[in-house]
Design a protein around this motif. Sequence first.
Motif, PDB file in Angstrom:
ATOM      1  N   ILE A 284      -7.983  -7.027  37.760  1.00  0.00           N
ATOM      2  CA  ILE A 284      -9.340  -7.578  37.742  1.00  0.00           C
ATOM      3  C   ILE A 284     -10.393  -6.469  37.670  1.00  0.00           C
ATOM      4  O   ILE A 284     -11.300  -6.523  36.840  1.00  0.00           O
ATOM      5  N   PRO A 285     -10.309  -5.415  38.500  1.00  0.00           N
ATOM      6  CA  PRO A 285     -11.338  -4.374  38.406  1.00  0.00           C
ATOM      7  C   PRO A 285     -11.152  -3.386  37.259  1.00  0.00           C
ATOM      8  O   PRO A 285     -12.124  -2.759  36.833  1.00  0.00           O
ATOM      9  N   TYR A 286      -9.930  -3.219  36.741  1.00  0.00           N
ATOM     10  CA  TYR A 286      -9.652  -2.033  35.946  1.00  0.00           C
ATOM     11  C   TYR A 286      -9.113  -2.279  34.540  1.00  0.00           C
ATOM     12  O   TYR A 286      -8.560  -1.370  33.934  1.00  0.00           O
ATOM     13  N   THR A 287      -9.249  -3.473  33.980  1.00  0.00           N
ATOM     14  CA  THR A 287      -8.736  -3.708  32.623  1.00  0.00           C
ATOM     15  C   THR A 287      -9.721  -3.149  31.595  1.00  0.00           C
ATOM     16  O   THR A 287     -10.844  -3.643  31.461  1.00  0.00           O
ATOM     17  N   THR A 288      -9.300  -2.131  30.864  1.00  0.00           N
ATOM     18  CA  THR A 288     -10.177  -1.446  29.904  1.00  0.00           C
ATOM     19  C   THR A 288      -9.605  -1.451  28.490  1.00  0.00           C
ATOM     20  O   THR A 288     -10.090  -0.719  27.624  1.00  0.00           O
ATOM     21  N   ASP A 289      -8.580  -2.238  28.231  1.00  0.00           N
ATOM     22  CA  ASP A 289      -8.009  -2.360  26.883  1.00  0.00           C
ATOM     23  C   ASP A 289      -8.283  -3.749  26.332  1.00  0.00           C
ATOM     24  O   ASP A 289      -8.388  -4.721  27.087  1.00  0.00           O
ATOM     25  N   THR A 290      -8.379  -3.846  25.009  1.00  0.00           N
ATOM     26  CA  THR A 290      -8.651  -5.119  24.359  1.00  0.00           C
ATOM     27  C   THR A 290      -7.587  -5.420  23.309  1.00  0.00           C
ATOM     28  O   THR A 290      -7.063  -4.515  22.648  1.00  0.00           O
ATOM     29  N   TRP A 291      -7.285  -6.688  23.166  1.00  0.00           N
ATOM     30  CA  TRP A 291      -6.358  -7.119  22.123  1.00  0.00           C
ATOM     31  C   TRP A 291      -6.841  -6.709  20.735  1.00  0.00           C
ATOM     32  O   TRP A 291      -6.030  -6.401  19.853  1.00  0.00           O
ATOM     33  N   LEU A 292      -8.152  -6.708  20.521  1.00  0.00           N
ATOM     34  CA  LEU A 292      -8.707  -6.465  19.188  1.00  0.00           C
ATOM     35  C   LEU A 292      -8.462  -5.047  18.703  1.00  0.00           C
ATOM     36  O   LEU A 292      -8.547  -4.775  17.507  1.00  0.00           O
ATOM     37  N   LYS A 293      -8.160  -4.109  19.620  1.00  0.00           N
ATOM     38  CA  LYS A 293      -7.879  -2.725  19.238  1.00  0.00           C
ATOM     39  C   LYS A 293      -6.432  -2.354  19.551  1.00  0.00           C
ATOM     40  O   LYS A 293      -6.113  -1.184  19.765  1.00  0.00           O
ATOM     41  N   GLY A 294      -5.573  -3.344  19.578  1.00  0.00           N
ATOM     42  CA  GLY A 294      -4.158  -3.081  19.809  1.00  0.00           C
ATOM     43  C   GLY A 294      -3.832  -2.713  21.232  1.00  0.00           C
ATOM     44  O   GLY A 294      -2.788  -2.103  21.499  1.00  0.00           O
ATOM     45  N   GLY A 295      -4.693  -3.133  22.188  1.00  0.00           N
ATOM     46  CA  GLY A 295      -4.466  -2.790  23.581  1.00  0.00           C
ATOM     47  C   GLY A 295      -3.481  -3.685  24.301  1.00  0.00           C
ATOM     48  O   GLY A 295      -3.375  -3.628  25.528  1.00  0.00           O
ATOM     49  N   PHE A 296      -2.743  -4.515  23.575  1.00  0.00           N
ATOM     50  CA  PHE A 296      -1.763  -5.393  24.216  1.00  0.00           C
ATOM     51  C   PHE A 296      -0.463  -4.638  24.476  1.00  0.00           C
ATOM     52  O   PHE A 296      -0.067  -3.755  23.722  1.00  0.00           O
ATOM     53  N   LYS A 297       0.173  -4.984  25.584  1.00  0.00           N
ATOM     54  CA  LYS A 297       1.348  -4.265  26.079  1.00  0.00           C
ATOM     55  C   LYS A 297       2.491  -5.246  26.298  1.00  0.00           C
ATOM     56  O   LYS A 297       2.276  -6.338  26.819  1.00  0.00           O
TER      57      LYS A 297
END
Length: 308
Positions: A284-297
């Motif tokens: 909740i506090p620290y998600t800094t990646d986005t799906w739109l830039k390939g930040g999915f894991k």
Amino acid sequence: MNKRIFPFLYLLALLLINSSCFAQSSIDTAHSSIRTPFPSTWNDERLISSPTTKTVEPGFMEVYFMHRLGSMGGASNGGFHTLYGFDVASDVLFGFDFGITKRFMLGICRSKDKELIDVYGKYRILDQTTTCPVSIAVNEDIGINPEDTGTLYSGTAESEGQRSITDRFSYLSQIIIASRINDHLSLEIIPTISYRNRIIETINTNNGAYDENAIPAIGIGGRYMFTKVFGVVADYYYIISTYRTNNPTPYYNALSAGIELHTGGHVFEINLSNASGLVGNNFIPYTTDTWLKGGFKLGFTISRPFNI
């Protein structure tokens, strides 16, 4: 939304739903109808990043392992040089849930991200029946950060006299409201508050807001079972934070999706998520990646109950 009134929304939602179910139960009792329980809304105590209303049966212990790899997309430090995230472990978690009563369970888990140790309890307030369309549970979590002092206070000028053991604590409070819509579809909504005792009061230079100790969020989740052993799952957290809105360091809501498989006594889940952390006190506090830039894991969870 004014964060000061957010906790009262918990109570209001709870009162409205309980009142509705009680009123319906009274009407049905007057007509001599019988309240019968629904089949279990969920097959596991968690749904990707979210708790469900299910609790471990008394006399059982559930052991679970969760793993989340690195970002797959090159724009998010993934790509071929990390084998699309397979060379990186964003977070690894193992935990134990214990059934105390038919409605109450306790658990403990340890995650790699911030070395967090979480102790939590879940209590089922209400079960879905033919006269009440929802089940309700409360989930309370205390996180303890055991990182060494140099890492914990890195980037700050706090003296030893300003430091306290309570700086290591964070909390997560959730009300889980779920419904089994039919034999295939189950849904839930999760009003949430994440609270960190210690934060670095950095400022969002775009709007002048400082980072907050308390961060409200609204989680939603669902599962659609195609067969008795195979289904798709998803959850999403809308994070309510002025500091995280239009921040020069972008923050994002956590979105996860995957498949759920039942293999005998195991529940196995494979998922994709833009969140690095596996527990609410981290994602909740620290998600800094986005799906739109390939930040999915890529991630997975496996759980197994044991009779103790």
